[in-house]
Every structure is written in C-alpha cells, then in structure tokens.
Enzyme design. Structure first.
Site, mmCIF file in Angstrom:
data_model
loop_
_atom_site.group_PDB
_atom_site.id
_atom_site.type_symbol
_atom_site.label_atom_id
_atom_site.label_comp_id
_atom_site.label_asym_id
_atom_site.label_seq_id
_atom_site.Cartn_x
_atom_site.Cartn_y
_atom_site.Cartn_z
ATOM 1 N N ASP A 20 0.859 -1.171 0.000
ATOM 2 C CA ASP A 20 0.000 0.000 0.000
ATOM 3 C C ASP A 20 0.906 1.235 0.000
ATOM 4 O O ASP A 20 2.084 1.160 0.368
ATOM 5 C CB ASP A 20 -0.888 -0.025 1.245
ATOM 6 C CG ASP A 20 -1.846 1.136 1.300
ATOM 7 O OD1 ASP A 20 -2.479 1.436 0.263
ATOM 8 O OD2 ASP A 20 -1.954 1.766 2.364
ATOM 9 N N ASP A 22 -0.288 5.089 0.795
ATOM 10 C CA ASP A 22 -0.595 6.038 1.861
ATOM 11 C C ASP A 22 -0.497 5.372 3.228
ATOM 12 O O ASP A 22 -1.208 4.402 3.508
ATOM 13 C CB ASP A 22 -2.001 6.613 1.675
ATOM 14 C CG ASP A 22 -2.117 7.454 0.416
ATOM 15 O OD1 ASP A 22 -1.396 8.447 0.314
ATOM 16 O OD2 ASP A 22 -2.923 7.100 -0.459
ATOM 17 N N ASP A 218 -1.402 -0.514 6.134
ATOM 18 C CA ASP A 218 -1.598 0.118 7.439
ATOM 19 C C ASP A 218 -3.049 0.099 7.865
ATOM 20 O O ASP A 218 -3.387 0.644 8.912
ATOM 21 C CB ASP A 218 -1.103 1.575 7.400
ATOM 22 C CG ASP A 218 -1.979 2.457 6.516
ATOM 23 O OD1 ASP A 218 -2.323 2.034 5.388
ATOM 24 O OD2 ASP A 218 -2.332 3.580 6.947
#
Length: 340
Positions: A20, A22, A218
C-alpha cells in the site's frame, strides 16, 4: 488468522510484496523514513514489488514519479491503482464507448479511457454508470450529478471504500466517506472495486508473477482484510492510520499475519508466539487472560510484547472482535496509547 513466525526475513519467505502507499510508503508529501531503504533492500534480496493503492486520483505515471522523487525507484507498470480496478470492473459490464459519469479526478478518467469507456460529467448524458474516486478537488455540483444519474438507474461504483486517508497534518475523510453522500441520497450502495475486494491485488499478483505474495498495509479493513479474502499473508505496519490498540481488538478477518512498526519489517525475521491454555509468550513477555482482561508481564522489545498481547487476545476471541478495554492494561504496560 494467528500471528505467524519467520526465522529469516520476510523477503526470503515471500517472492513479492504488494505495498500500500498512503501510510506505508509515504504520509502526505513525505516518505515514511524507513521506506526508501526498505524497498531497496527487499528488491536487492530478489523480492519483487508492486505498489497497490486505493487512491484513484493519481495516474500510475504520476504515482511513479512521486515515488522516484522520494528515492524509491518506480515505473508506471509497478503501480496498481483503484482507478484501474474500477475501470476494469466497468469494462467487463458495459460495451466500449459507454458513458460513465466520473465523480473523481484525472486518474479515474484516464483509466476509463484506456478501457475504451467514455468519461462524462453530467447526468444529462444518461451514463450507464457512475464511478466515484478520491479527489482533493471534488465538488458538490459533481456529486449532485452523480446522485441524479444513480437515481435514474446508473450503476454506482466506488473506486474504494476507505473512510479516512492520512496526510501531513492529520487524518482526513477518504473516498468511502465522500461516497456516502450519493449512497445516502439515493439509497443505493456502491459496488466497491478497490481493497478489500480482489481485483486490485489480483492485478498486483499478475504483474509480479508472485506465487507467494505478502500484502503490506496500514489498514485493517482494506489491506489486511483483502489478504484474508485472498488467503494471503499480511504485514500490518503502524506508520499510518492503524495503531496497536486497534490491532489488539481486531475482528478475525482483520488480524494480520505479522506486525511491524514500519516497512522495514519486510526485511526482518519475526519471532513466533507460543500460545497455550490462554497464555501467550514472545521474547521476554508473557500475556495471559484474567477475568476477561489481558495482563502483560516481562520485559524486552515492545513489539514482542505487542505480539504476545495480540496473540492472547485473539486466541481468547477466535470468532469475534475483542471487547473494548480488554487490552488497555497490557497496552499501558508497553507504554502504548489505549485509544483506538
């Protein structure tokens, strides 16, 4: 899913990392400090890397340029976006040339054109579908046009369902929050193209040729859940929106295979957790359940203590989420915040 162990670094066990962006590689305009070195080291070990993002605003080329400017080598073909997943979904349902109303940004429009679809901006053009993706310039007028088209029968697709997105100055509403405007106004729930649905990571697997991919993210409800849906291993990092307190009380589908403070965790071993009769041990830490609360004792690396804490809490609640407050004392013992 219980926590897994790895005697060697994860880059030796898994042949590709689906990262990922961001909150993992960067936050806002700045790279996560450990990320450039971590990506370079993983690649040097032979691990292949794809950047798999739910952000539909940027084109793969712009995302690759941004990564390169942060010291992370990337080509457009290394980047898989939610816009591409949404465009693929629509191209499979509608013939070439079909009008699609775009409530989003340039990345979404270009992805549709590459699939032979025609982006439009008004409900008067009677689009076959409405697709919504994150845009920092999203206007109320465009959401009105999208709502009118959906109310008239157009298929409603959301590039992703992320409620929030991390930025330099804090956490802002994400595309999932914005999509609720049209959903609430029309009573129509969108079809979601991005994580945790399969298309985004399937594309990442195809591009890397992975036989044993590792999903790194995250977020519990997108990154980790997408790995659970696919049956893949996942690494949760705490450099973005999810904190240790939230991970400790996660529902079964949101429980990662591995934990790390940041992306450097892909290049490190991960110790196992011994769990038996309600007691979990990792490193110098012991976690046990007493009167519905996880109690932690010992000393050593804080991440080992968190591993023991999570393993104990998850084993006590294998079929559902851990009750709020059950891990507060153990988190405090590690000096970690208890708010989720």
């Amino acid at each position: 899913m219980p926590l897994l162990s790895a005697e060697g670094p994860l880059n030796e066990r898994y042949d590709a990392a689906l990262l990922d962006l961001d909150g993992v590689v960067y936050v806002g305009s700045a790279p996560v400090p450990a990320a450039p070195e971590a990506v370079g080291k993983a690649r040097a070990s032979g691990m292949r890397v794809a950047f798999v993002t739910n952000n539909a605003a940027r084109t793969p080329a712009r995302a690759a340029e941004r990564l390169t400017s942060m010291g992370i080598a990337a080509a457009p073909e290394d980047v898989v976006t939610a816009a591409e997943a949404a465009a693929r979904l629509l191209a499979e349902r509608f013939p070439a040339g079909s009008a699609v109303l775009v409530v989003g940004d340039t990345g979404l429009r270009l992805a549709l054109r590459r699939r032979g679809l025609r982006p439009v901006s008004t409900a008067a053009e009677r689009p076959a579908a409405v697709v919504q993706g994150y845009s920092p310039r999203l206007s109320y007028d465009l959401m009105v046009q999208g709502a009118l088209a959906v109310a008239d029968g157009a298929l409603f697709v959301s590039a992703n369902n992320d409620a929030t997105a991390p930025l330099d100055f804090g956490v802002q509403p994400g595309n999932g929050a914005a999509a609720r405007v049209i959903a609430h106004a029309t009573g129509t729930e969108p079809v979601v193209a991005g994580k945790p649905m399969r298309p985004l990571h399937e594309e990442g697997v195809l591009r890397t040729g992975a036989a044993a991919p590792l999903v790194v993210g995250d977020r519990l409800d997108t990154d980790v859940e997408s790995a659970t849906v696919r049956g893949a291993a996942s690494l949760l990092v705490f450099s973005g929106v999810t904190n240790p307190a939230r991970a400790a009380v996660a529902a079964p589908e949101h429980r990662p295979s591995f934990l790390a403070w940041d992306l450097s965790g892909i290049n490190r071993p991960h110790p196992g957790v011994r769990t038996e009769s309600g007691v979990a041990e990792c490193g110098g830490w012991t976690a046990e359940l007493r009167a519905g609360r996880v109690r932690l004792s010992g000393r050593g690396e804080r991440l080992d203590g968190l591993r023991a804490l999570c393993a104990c809490a998850w084993a006590a609640h294998p079929g559902g989420p851990v009750p709020d407050g059950a891990c507060d004392g153990a988190l405090a013992e590690l000096g970690l915040p208890t708010e989720t």
